[in-house]
Design a protein around this motif. Sequence first.
Motif, PDB file in Angstrom:
ATOM      1  N   GLU A 197       0.748  -1.147  -0.014  1.00  0.00           N
ATOM      2  CA  GLU A 197       0.204   0.033  -0.040  1.00  0.00           C
ATOM      3  C   GLU A 197       1.135   1.261  -0.099  1.00  0.00           C
ATOM      4  N   GLN A 198       1.832   1.417   0.933  1.00  0.00           N
ATOM      5  CA  GLN A 198       2.711   2.735   0.981  1.00  0.00           C
ATOM      6  C   GLN A 198       3.418   2.437  -0.449  1.00  0.00           C
ATOM      7  N   ARG A 250       1.073   4.048  -3.069  1.00  0.00           N
ATOM      8  CA  ARG A 250       0.847   5.652  -2.906  1.00  0.00           C
ATOM      9  C   ARG A 250       2.370   6.402  -3.240  1.00  0.00           C
ATOM     10  N   SER A 251       3.186   5.754  -2.990  1.00  0.00           N
ATOM     11  CA  SER A 251       4.390   6.573  -3.191  1.00  0.00           C
ATOM     12  C   SER A 251       4.755   6.694  -4.766  1.00  0.00           C
ATOM     13  N   ILE A 252       4.336   5.728  -5.580  1.00  0.00           N
ATOM     14  CA  ILE A 252       4.324   5.822  -7.022  1.00  0.00           C
ATOM     15  C   ILE A 252       3.086   6.151  -7.672  1.00  0.00           C
ATOM     16  N   ALA A 253       2.279   6.779  -6.968  1.00  0.00           N
ATOM     17  CA  ALA A 253       0.941   7.334  -7.362  1.00  0.00           C
ATOM     18  C   ALA A 253       0.113   6.205  -8.308  1.00  0.00           C
ATOM     19  N   PHE A 254       0.284   5.060  -7.777  1.00  0.00           N
ATOM     20  CA  PHE A 254      -0.393   3.794  -8.503  1.00  0.00           C
ATOM     21  C   PHE A 254      -1.788   3.773  -8.287  1.00  0.00           C
ATOM     22  N   ASP A 255      -2.591   3.620  -9.339  1.00  0.00           N
ATOM     23  CA  ASP A 255      -4.041   3.393  -9.065  1.00  0.00           C
ATOM     24  C   ASP A 255      -4.462   2.501 -10.231  1.00  0.00           C
ATOM     25  N   PHE A 290      -7.288   1.472  -2.481  1.00  0.00           N
ATOM     26  CA  PHE A 290      -6.394   1.696  -1.378  1.00  0.00           C
ATOM     27  C   PHE A 290      -7.211   1.583   0.192  1.00  0.00           C
ATOM     28  N   GLU A 342      -6.705   3.939 -13.162  1.00  0.00           N
ATOM     29  CA  GLU A 342      -5.797   4.706 -14.136  1.00  0.00           C
ATOM     30  C   GLU A 342      -4.875   3.815 -14.819  1.00  0.00           C
TER      31      GLU A 342
END
Length: 714
Positions: free
Chosen positions: A579-580, A583-588, A654, A591
């Motif tokens: 999860e961290q 978020r750090s690589i702006a993954f979704d 998330f 998208e």
Amino acid sequence: MAKAIQKITLDRSDDIPFDKLELSQKNVRNIKAGVSIEELANDIALRGLLMSLNVRPMLGEEGKETGHYEVPAGGRRYRALELLIKQKRMAKTEPIPCIVKRGGATSLEDDSLAENVHRLQLHPLDQFRAFQTLHLQGLGEEEIAARYFVSVSTVRQRLRLASVSPRLLDLYASDEMKLEQVMAFSITNDHVRQEQVWDTVSRSHVRESYYIRRLLTETAVRVADRRAVYVGIEAYEAAGGVIMRDLFEQDQGGWLQDPALLEQLVFDRLKTDAEALKTQEGWKWVDAALDFPYGHTSGLRRFYGERAEVSAEELDRYDKVKAEYDKLDAEYAEAENYSEETETRIEELGNELDRLNDRPYVFDRQDVVRGGAFISLSASGELKIERGFVRPEDEPVVDVDERDAGDHDGGADDAVASATTGGVSVNGKSVAVESPEQEDDRVRPISDRVIEDLTATRTIAMRNALANDPVMAFVAALHVFVLKTFFVYGSDSCLEITLQSAKFSQTQDLGETVWAKEIEERHEVWGHDLPKDASEVWDYLVALDEASRQALFAHCVSQSLNAVVQAWNRRPAAIAHAEQLARSIAFDMVEAGWVPTVDNYLGRVTKAHILQAVLEAKGEQSAQLIDHLKKPDMAREAARLLEGSGWLPEPLRFAVDQAPVEIADHADDGPIEGSTAAASDVDLPAFLAEDVEGEGVSPEDVDAGEQRNLDAAE
């Protein structure tokens, strides 16, 4: 005494020469509609005048008939006859059948209006069946189209509608079915299947034509399917296959009605192509399948070919084509007018440049004779060939004695030393087993303990030096990762760093995702660039530019990422770290392009989960539209409703505002064995936080998880 009913007297008909007729200006039809005058004239020439003209005598000054007649009703027929005379296809004195009306209580305008208003249009079904009768009588589609002034495609459509199940056509005739529904049923000629689908639809709230088409084609295969593209429609039809076509909507070529036949044709051709590849290129083995599971090459050594050398003729041709391409492209960019000829030429030159650039890879013959290839189908229906894999049992056997003999020039002293030390050596020098010192003038091998102490000292010194050189530290770690990623039997490293890459062969169609294809393409590119010998990798990495080095490092590290949740291996701390990282690589996932489909989610969960998904994404009203459907239909409709909504199932979301994982009854006992102290401070998704407790998942939890999976599959 009863009053006698007055009898009606009809107007008499008469044949009047056309030149005695005049078109009345009181005809109510002024707007052009329907069949044109030219088409009507051709029809009269073919079959004659089917309807008489309605005429009234023209009177003179004293109220006497002049011998001329005006035409208040039948103006289009009058104009068509007039056109035939102008075309000299009919004499102007030709007698015309007319109904002559003298006197009466109605005006000319009234008669003209009544003739047009009281005319009842033919029911479409009557027209369909009439076309079918004409076709059975021997008239071709083109001839019917010419006679009734419609397109050939229109005739085909109406003939197809007439071929629908008589039971369904009777429902259409009695207004119990809409024309759009009949059009949907016309996809197939199977009357039994048509009636089965209607029985299903009639009990449902969803009766739209798209739903009928979906039910009729759910067991068929689209022409655009990769299997159909690979085999070819001609081969499928030659083998007796039938194609369903939709004549009323875009169907991208239709549907193949016999999937079993198609599968057999695919397997037969794959087998043929595999044998041809094995024979032509000399591989030891070639495996063929429609699909291989993701990670099917795990455990096999991969070797890569080299680009074929460019000949002088090819190089000269490339320069000439490139020069012409650049010149033509520059001139066309400045041109103001479109030129199809110029664009075609530019495209031809571009294709030739691509052919000259994309030279085939040439493999070492010694590798080919022990290696193999995999043949499967790509998503576009093209043959996908993966070359250059060696199975462990096919690896060349190296004679240990010969290898050692070739490493150094072993003299008599070395042989004696080797015999006394058990064959242990460092840098080609024999190492003695530690023994009491013997004071003499002979130089004996260094003891094992001394060597261990010396190399330990050297290791500590190297650690310190490496810590002060971040660039080389990065290269050293990258060297380990490259060896583990690309060289199954690669050389070892002095760095005790491990890199593992989990395989997910159990997940269907994972290799066809856009992400797996990007990884595979990137891996192929690096595989061709890296040296073939693992011993040469270090020099290659040192010489590599920084940007390429970082890209290669990222690729190797990414191969070790594993955020899979398994019933027997929940790994809460690792999933929290995933999860961290996300978020750090702006993954979704939205998208990234993930969408819920029948295959990847909706068809694999319960109806309650499907309704919950639609409720969350589209609201209660949308959920109510599908809550009465059976699960397969519900899953398909839900996929349509969720398209473009951005909805994700919980395991892909998330963790937002989730309470930290609490491990009950152990507050005073310190960390539980097998867990980390940080694990309780990390937000976890609800599907993990619900039952993560203590030392992990118990056997009972695994059994319960398996039961839940069985329930979801029902």
